[in-house]
Structure formats: structure tokens, C-alpha cells
Design a protein around this motif. Sequence first.
Motif, PDB file in Angstrom:
ATOM      1  N   VAL A  29       1.086  -1.198   0.104  1.00 39.16           N
ATOM      2  CA  VAL A  29       0.022   0.168  -0.145  1.00 39.16           C
ATOM      3  C   VAL A  29       0.827   1.172  -0.055  1.00 39.16           C
ATOM      4  O   VAL A  29       0.518   2.174  -0.527  1.00 39.16           O
ATOM      5  CB  VAL A  29      -0.945   0.205   1.310  1.00 39.16           C
ATOM      6  N   LEU A  30       1.791   1.272   1.019  1.00 40.39           N
ATOM      7  CA  LEU A  30       2.796   2.271   0.847  1.00 40.39           C
ATOM      8  C   LEU A  30       3.423   2.714  -0.498  1.00 40.39           C
ATOM      9  O   LEU A  30       3.788   3.774  -1.080  1.00 40.39           O
ATOM     10  CB  LEU A  30       3.760   2.227   2.007  1.00 40.39           C
ATOM     11  N   ALA A  31       3.823   1.680  -1.120  1.00 36.93           N
ATOM     12  CA  ALA A  31       4.559   1.565  -2.498  1.00 36.93           C
ATOM     13  C   ALA A  31       3.512   2.098  -3.412  1.00 36.93           C
ATOM     14  O   ALA A  31       4.138   2.972  -4.340  1.00 36.93           O
ATOM     15  CB  ALA A  31       5.009   0.152  -3.013  1.00 36.93           C
ATOM     16  N   ASN A  32       2.277   1.876  -3.235  1.00 35.95           N
ATOM     17  CA  ASN A  32       1.393   2.231  -4.222  1.00 35.95           C
ATOM     18  C   ASN A  32       1.012   3.724  -4.020  1.00 35.95           C
ATOM     19  O   ASN A  32       0.928   4.533  -4.955  1.00 35.95           O
ATOM     20  CB  ASN A  32      -0.147   1.428  -4.346  1.00 35.95           C
ATOM     21  N   VAL A  33       1.028   4.008  -2.878  1.00 36.68           N
ATOM     22  CA  VAL A  33       0.407   5.494  -2.569  1.00 36.68           C
ATOM     23  C   VAL A  33       1.633   6.340  -2.931  1.00 36.68           C
ATOM     24  O   VAL A  33       1.481   7.414  -3.761  1.00 36.68           O
ATOM     25  CB  VAL A  33       0.520   5.841  -1.116  1.00 36.68           C
ATOM     26  N   SER A  34       2.891   6.278  -2.489  1.00 40.40           N
ATOM     27  CA  SER A  34       4.115   6.836  -3.143  1.00 40.40           C
ATOM     28  C   SER A  34       4.457   6.910  -4.490  1.00 40.40           C
ATOM     29  O   SER A  34       4.660   7.838  -5.155  1.00 40.40           O
ATOM     30  CB  SER A  34       5.289   6.108  -2.238  1.00 40.40           C
ATOM     31  N   ASN A  35       3.999   5.788  -5.226  1.00 38.19           N
ATOM     32  CA  ASN A  35       4.312   5.677  -6.883  1.00 38.19           C
ATOM     33  C   ASN A  35       3.283   6.559  -7.467  1.00 38.19           C
ATOM     34  O   ASN A  35       3.706   7.385  -8.385  1.00 38.19           O
ATOM     35  CB  ASN A  35       4.008   4.220  -7.231  1.00 38.19           C
ATOM     36  N   LEU A  78     -11.388   3.951  -2.012  1.00 40.01           N
ATOM     37  CA  LEU A  78     -11.397   2.182  -2.010  1.00 40.01           C
ATOM     38  C   LEU A  78     -10.269   1.709  -1.283  1.00 40.01           C
ATOM     39  O   LEU A  78     -10.039   1.063  -0.597  1.00 40.01           O
ATOM     40  CB  LEU A  78     -11.752   1.838  -3.359  1.00 40.01           C
ATOM     41  N   LEU A  79      -8.970   2.492  -1.951  1.00 43.86           N
ATOM     42  CA  LEU A  79      -7.725   2.139  -1.440  1.00 43.86           C
ATOM     43  C   LEU A  79      -7.453   2.277   0.002  1.00 43.86           C
ATOM     44  O   LEU A  79      -6.973   1.499   0.801  1.00 43.86           O
ATOM     45  CB  LEU A  79      -6.692   2.688  -2.345  1.00 43.86           C
ATOM     46  N   LEU A  80      -7.896   3.431   0.471  1.00 47.71           N
ATOM     47  CA  LEU A  80      -7.630   4.079   1.717  1.00 47.71           C
ATOM     48  C   LEU A  80      -8.520   3.196   2.662  1.00 47.71           C
ATOM     49  O   LEU A  80      -8.195   3.094   3.923  1.00 47.71           O
ATOM     50  CB  LEU A  80      -7.987   5.298   1.823  1.00 47.71           C
ATOM     51  N   HIS A  81      -9.843   2.694   2.282  1.00 46.36           N
ATOM     52  CA  HIS A  81     -10.710   2.112   3.086  1.00 46.36           C
ATOM     53  C   HIS A  81     -10.785   0.691   3.318  1.00 46.36           C
ATOM     54  O   HIS A  81     -11.474   0.123   4.167  1.00 46.36           O
ATOM     55  CB  HIS A  81     -12.290   2.705   2.889  1.00 46.36           C
ATOM     56  N   LEU A  82     -10.383   0.138   2.348  1.00 53.60           N
ATOM     57  CA  LEU A  82     -10.398  -1.462   2.175  1.00 53.60           C
ATOM     58  C   LEU A  82      -8.965  -1.704   2.973  1.00 53.60           C
ATOM     59  O   LEU A  82      -7.935  -1.069   2.927  1.00 53.60           O
ATOM     60  CB  LEU A  82     -10.267  -1.764   0.683  1.00 53.60           C
ATOM     61  N   PRO A  83      -9.229  -2.769   3.541  1.00 52.58           N
ATOM     62  CA  PRO A  83      -7.949  -3.307   4.454  1.00 52.58           C
ATOM     63  C   PRO A  83      -6.671  -3.745   3.584  1.00 52.58           C
ATOM     64  O   PRO A  83      -6.928  -4.049   2.183  1.00 52.58           O
ATOM     65  CB  PRO A  83      -8.384  -4.742   5.133  1.00 52.58           C
ATOM     66  N   ALA A  84      -5.359  -3.505   3.821  1.00 48.89           N
ATOM     67  CA  ALA A  84      -4.235  -3.454   3.133  1.00 48.89           C
ATOM     68  C   ALA A  84      -4.156  -5.029   2.815  1.00 48.89           C
ATOM     69  O   ALA A  84      -3.656  -5.190   1.757  1.00 48.89           O
ATOM     70  CB  ALA A  84      -3.120  -3.531   4.082  1.00 48.89           C
TER      71      ALA A  84
END
Length: 241
Positions: A29-35, A78-84
Motif C-alpha cells: 500500500v505504501l509503495a502504491n501511494v508513493s508511486n 477504496l484504496l484507503l478504506h479497504l484493508p491492506a
Amino acid sequence: MAAGVMNTVVGSGTLLTFPTLLAFGYSPVLANVSNTIGLVPGSFSGAYGYRAELTGQRRRILILGSASVLGGVLGAVLLLHLPASAFQSIVPVLIALALVLVIVQPRVGAWAARRRAERGTAHREAGGPLLWAGVFATGVYGGYFGAAQGVLLLALLGIAFTDSLQRVNGVKNILAGLVNGVAAVLFIALSHVSWSAAGLIAAGSIIGGQIGAKVGRKLPPTVLRGVIVCVGIAAIVKLLA
């Protein structure tokens, strides 16, 4: 930088940067957000490089851009609210789908070209409600993950419009940039970001966007697709390991 070139020319740059971040130990998730945040400047760098092809397409961009913005917001939410754990389970499937799209894109493009030839050269302004819905759905996908978002947009726009591929590609860069941009705003406000990773990706993607707009058109598509497929498979293996 290579991802910036790929995003400008065809899309799928995330299939290079996302696995790279995983390889350096970032969580998915951190990789996706930063990317996503890092690739925003590259998207608009590529769009600026295609500014000549964007002439006369303002109304089209405004109409389809609304679909991209709304879709990108929903995907990011959806990314922020669905579980990692859901993201880790879904992303290998999305990457596999993206790789299939990268492989079949030449056939889709050829079919779209034949369809444009059959319909003549008349320009359609914004493509109608079906295209708007397709761009919205692509925006949801792009806000959530985004790999091969550009390929999806190229296919949709190529089918809908009779314009040249370069004019369609200019619009694609704007729409993808809007999706990444609104998603990035939400991620910055509501999520944790690795600013060092995002900054490095931003710097490289800005340069890559200009290279893609100027010389990337001359790169052999088969080579680009081969690299994308190999890196995408590596990402799937990394996520499932």
C-alpha cells in the motif's frame, strides 16, 4: 525515468516503479501511494510534450476529464478504506490483467484503426455516455492501483474517436494525469507517504515524460512490452511469495 517514458508512449509505467519499490522493502500500500504521487508530475510532463496534439480538444478533455476525476477519487477512497490485506490479494490479479492488456493492445489498436477507417475521418467531440462511463471505470481502477491505466484509455479512446493515434495519446496523458493527481491529493491528506521514494520517482518521471514525448515514439513497441511483461511477472512473484 523509464516509467515516465512508458506512461507517455503507451502507459504501464507503474509496472516498473511498483515492483521496484517492493524490491526495496516498501509495503504494497505504501509503495502504491508513493508511486501514484511520484508519477503525477511525469503525467503532466508527457501531456505538455503532446501539447501540439491537444489543440482543438478542450471540450473533449473537459467532458472526459470529469469522468477521470470522479473515478480517481472513488478508486483512491477504496484504496484507503479497504484493508491492506485486500489490496495484497487484489493487486496480483490486477497486474495479471494489466499484462494481458499490454500483450493484446496491438490487436485492439489494429481493430480500432480498421474501425476508424470504416467510419471515415469525421471527428466526434466527446464520444457519448458509454465512453464517459468507460473512462470513469478506468479512473476507479487507476485511483486504486493504476497499472496499464494508459493502455485501457488508449483502447477506449481509439475505439471511440477517428483522430490520429498521437492526438488520442495526448488526451490519454491528460486523463491519466487527472486520475493520478486527484488520487495523490487524497493520499497526501489521508495516508502515509514515503516522500523520498515519491520525490525520486517524480524527478525521473518528469525527465521520462519529455523523452517519451520526443523520442519515445521511435522505440520499438515490442521491446517496451517485453520489459513490461517481465517486470510485471516479477511483481506478481514478489507479492505472492
